[in-house]
Motif scaffolding. Structure first.
Motif, short mmCIF file in Angstrom:
data_model
loop_
_atom_site.label_atom_id
_atom_site.label_comp_id
_atom_site.label_asym_id
_atom_site.label_seq_id
_atom_site.Cartn_x
_atom_site.Cartn_y
_atom_site.Cartn_z
N CYS A 82 0.70 -1.35 0.00
CA CYS A 82 0.10 -0.34 -0.25
C CYS A 82 0.85 1.31 -0.29
O CYS A 82 0.58 1.74 0.55
CB CYS A 82 -1.10 -0.17 1.69
N PRO A 83 1.55 1.50 -1.14
CA PRO A 83 2.48 2.72 -1.45
C PRO A 83 1.76 4.05 -0.70
O PRO A 83 2.68 4.89 -0.13
CB PRO A 83 3.22 2.58 -2.51
N ILE A 84 0.87 4.48 -1.06
CA ILE A 84 0.14 5.95 -1.55
C ILE A 84 -0.48 5.09 0.72
O ILE A 84 0.17 7.13 0.24
CB ILE A 84 -1.32 5.72 -2.33
N HIS A 85 -0.87 5.06 0.75
CA HIS A 85 -1.05 4.70 2.46
C HIS A 85 0.09 5.24 3.06
O HIS A 85 -0.58 6.10 3.60
CB HIS A 85 -1.54 3.64 2.82
N SER A 86 1.08 4.76 2.81
CA SER A 86 2.45 4.81 2.87
C SER A 86 2.60 6.58 3.57
O SER A 86 3.43 7.61 3.96
CB SER A 86 3.42 4.10 2.82
N LEU A 87 2.02 6.84 1.89
CA LEU A 87 3.05 8.26 1.27
C LEU A 87 1.99 8.66 2.61
O LEU A 87 1.98 10.36 2.54
CB LEU A 87 2.95 8.76 -0.36
N ILE A 88 0.72 8.81 2.37
CA ILE A 88 0.00 10.00 3.34
C ILE A 88 0.40 9.75 4.38
O ILE A 88 0.48 11.68 5.25
CB ILE A 88 -1.01 9.82 2.82
N ILE A 112 -4.34 2.23 -4.79
CA ILE A 112 -4.66 2.60 -3.94
C ILE A 112 -5.95 2.01 -3.80
O ILE A 112 -7.25 2.34 -3.00
CB ILE A 112 -5.00 3.59 -4.56
N LEU A 113 -6.77 1.17 -4.78
CA LEU A 113 -8.51 0.39 -4.30
C LEU A 113 -7.89 -0.23 -2.64
O LEU A 113 -8.87 -0.95 -1.67
CB LEU A 113 -8.47 -0.09 -5.18
N ARG A 114 -7.25 -0.87 -2.11
CA ARG A 114 -6.60 -1.59 -1.63
C ARG A 114 -6.77 -1.13 0.30
O ARG A 114 -7.01 0.05 0.23
CB ARG A 114 -5.22 -2.46 -0.84
N ARG A 115 -8.03 -1.93 1.26
CA ARG A 115 -7.11 -1.04 2.62
C ARG A 115 -5.91 -1.63 3.54
O ARG A 115 -5.36 -2.48 2.80
CB ARG A 115 -8.14 -2.23 3.80
N PHE A 121 -9.23 2.48 4.05
CA PHE A 121 -8.80 3.22 2.96
C PHE A 121 -8.52 4.62 2.76
O PHE A 121 -7.93 5.68 3.68
CB PHE A 121 -10.18 3.33 2.32
N CYS A 122 -7.56 4.65 1.65
CA CYS A 122 -6.04 5.95 1.10
C CYS A 122 -7.03 7.10 1.94
O CYS A 122 -7.55 8.18 2.30
CB CYS A 122 -5.55 6.17 0.17
N LEU A 123 -8.44 7.04 1.07
CA LEU A 123 -9.15 8.85 1.31
C LEU A 123 -9.61 8.73 3.18
O LEU A 123 -9.70 10.18 3.61
CB LEU A 123 -10.55 8.51 0.71
N HIS A 124 -9.69 7.44 3.96
CA HIS A 124 -9.63 7.68 5.50
C HIS A 124 -8.57 8.80 5.82
O HIS A 124 -8.52 9.67 6.69
CB HIS A 124 -10.24 6.48 6.44
N LEU A 125 -7.18 7.59 5.50
CA LEU A 125 -6.25 8.53 5.89
C LEU A 125 -5.44 9.80 5.50
O LEU A 125 -5.22 10.87 5.95
CB LEU A 125 -5.06 6.89 5.22
N ILE A 153 -13.06 2.19 9.96
CA ILE A 153 -12.66 1.40 10.19
C ILE A 153 -12.04 1.29 11.98
O ILE A 153 -12.99 1.26 13.02
CB ILE A 153 -12.23 -0.26 9.80
N ILE A 154 -11.30 2.49 12.09
CA ILE A 154 -11.05 3.30 13.32
C ILE A 154 -11.49 3.71 14.40
O ILE A 154 -12.25 4.17 15.48
CB ILE A 154 -9.87 3.58 13.11
N GLN A 155 -12.05 4.95 13.60
CA GLN A 155 -12.83 5.95 13.86
C GLN A 155 -14.65 5.41 13.81
O GLN A 155 -15.15 6.62 14.77
CB GLN A 155 -12.31 7.37 13.95
N LYS A 156 -14.83 5.16 12.99
CA LYS A 156 -16.01 4.65 13.03
C LYS A 156 -16.98 6.00 12.33
O LYS A 156 -18.11 6.18 12.71
CB LYS A 156 -16.58 4.38 14.20
N LEU A 157 -16.25 7.08 11.43
CA LEU A 157 -16.91 7.99 10.70
C LEU A 157 -16.28 7.94 9.28
O LEU A 157 -15.93 7.45 8.93
CB LEU A 157 -15.79 8.94 11.70
N TYR A 158 -18.19 8.75 8.50
CA TYR A 158 -18.12 9.06 7.13
C TYR A 158 -17.00 9.84 6.85
O TYR A 158 -16.40 10.76 8.05
CB TYR A 158 -18.95 9.11 6.68
N PRO A 159 -16.04 9.93 5.34
CA PRO A 159 -14.95 11.00 5.67
C PRO A 159 -15.54 12.19 5.34
O PRO A 159 -15.04 13.19 5.99
CB PRO A 159 -15.07 10.17 3.49
N PHE A 160 -16.60 12.62 5.05
CA PHE A 160 -17.54 14.02 5.29
C PHE A 160 -16.94 13.89 7.19
O PHE A 160 -16.65 15.56 6.88
CB PHE A 160 -18.41 13.84 5.34
#
Length: 207
Positions: A82-88, A112-115, A121-125, A153-160
């Motif tokens: 998950c390289p993008i996750h790491s860069l974030i 980027i589609l992976r958890r 997901f990348c969006l959450h991070l 999955i950690i904070q139990k919140l939607y992206p917005f």
């Protein structure tokens, strides 16, 4: 000279042998960098002054540095790379450089589609690390739009909701995420859903 094919190959070999060296200080004739990743990000930021013939070498160098930065932190198991996750999550925020971000997201469009290992997901991070709509959230969302309907999955919140956490919450980011998934907030104003009008209340809340 640093971007010659021979130099890039040597750097790749060194990083393969000792990935953690990617975070060691690096000096050139004109500038010093805290690490190799920062140097690569600098090259992407000044891409217009780089000879186009050297562009493939810059891409290869970037791949080597991205790989090393991941492996030095998470080990050599590539089963869930998950390289993008790491860069974030890096403090230097290399993905805020538009050209580097464009290259990395295109290069690792599948990953980027992976958890990640914690199920994020990348969006959450990206939102957790306070990236904004204009500094990366937009293209990360576009690369995996389904993630917008998933709770972190950690904070139990939607992206917005994640975007609204903290004193540095960015209103543009909250607004765009709400507009992209209005059904997640049933009480939201119809103007947000259509995107035709945008208003901010005195308290800074989209209405």
């Amino acid at each position: 000279r640093l971007l010659t094919a021979k130099n890039v190959e040597q750097i790749d070999i060194l990083l393969r042998v000792n990935p953690v060296s990617v975070f060691e200080p690096l000096s050139t004739r004109s500038k010093s960098f805290s690490n190799t990743l920062e140097f690569v990000a600098f090259l992407w930021k000044h891409l217009m002054v780089i000879d186009l013939d050297l562009y493939p070498n810059l891409c290869r160098l970037s791949d080597s540095v991205i790989w090393a930065s991941y492996v030095s932190r998470f080990g050599r198991d590539m089963s869930n790379y998950c390289p993008i996750h790491s860069l974030i999550t890096l403090k230097s925020k290399p993905l805020e450089i538009a050209l580097f971000r464009e290259y990395a997201l295109n290069r690792y469009s599948t990953e980027i589609l992976r958890r990640d290992r914690r199920g994020r997901f990348c969006l959450h991070l990206a939102l957790k690390h306070q990236m904004t709509w204009n500094t990366g959230v937009k293209v990360i969302f576009q690369a995996n739009s389904k993630a917008i309907e998933q709770k972190d999955i950690i904070q139990k919140l939607y992206p917005f909701m994640l975007a609204a956490v903290g004193e540095k919450a960015d209103l543009d980011t909250i607004y765009e995420l709400l507009r992209a998934a209005p059904t997640l907030c049933p009480g939201s104003n119809a103007n947000i859903v259509s995107g035709t009008t945008r208003k901010l209340s005195a308290g800074g809340v989209p209405t």
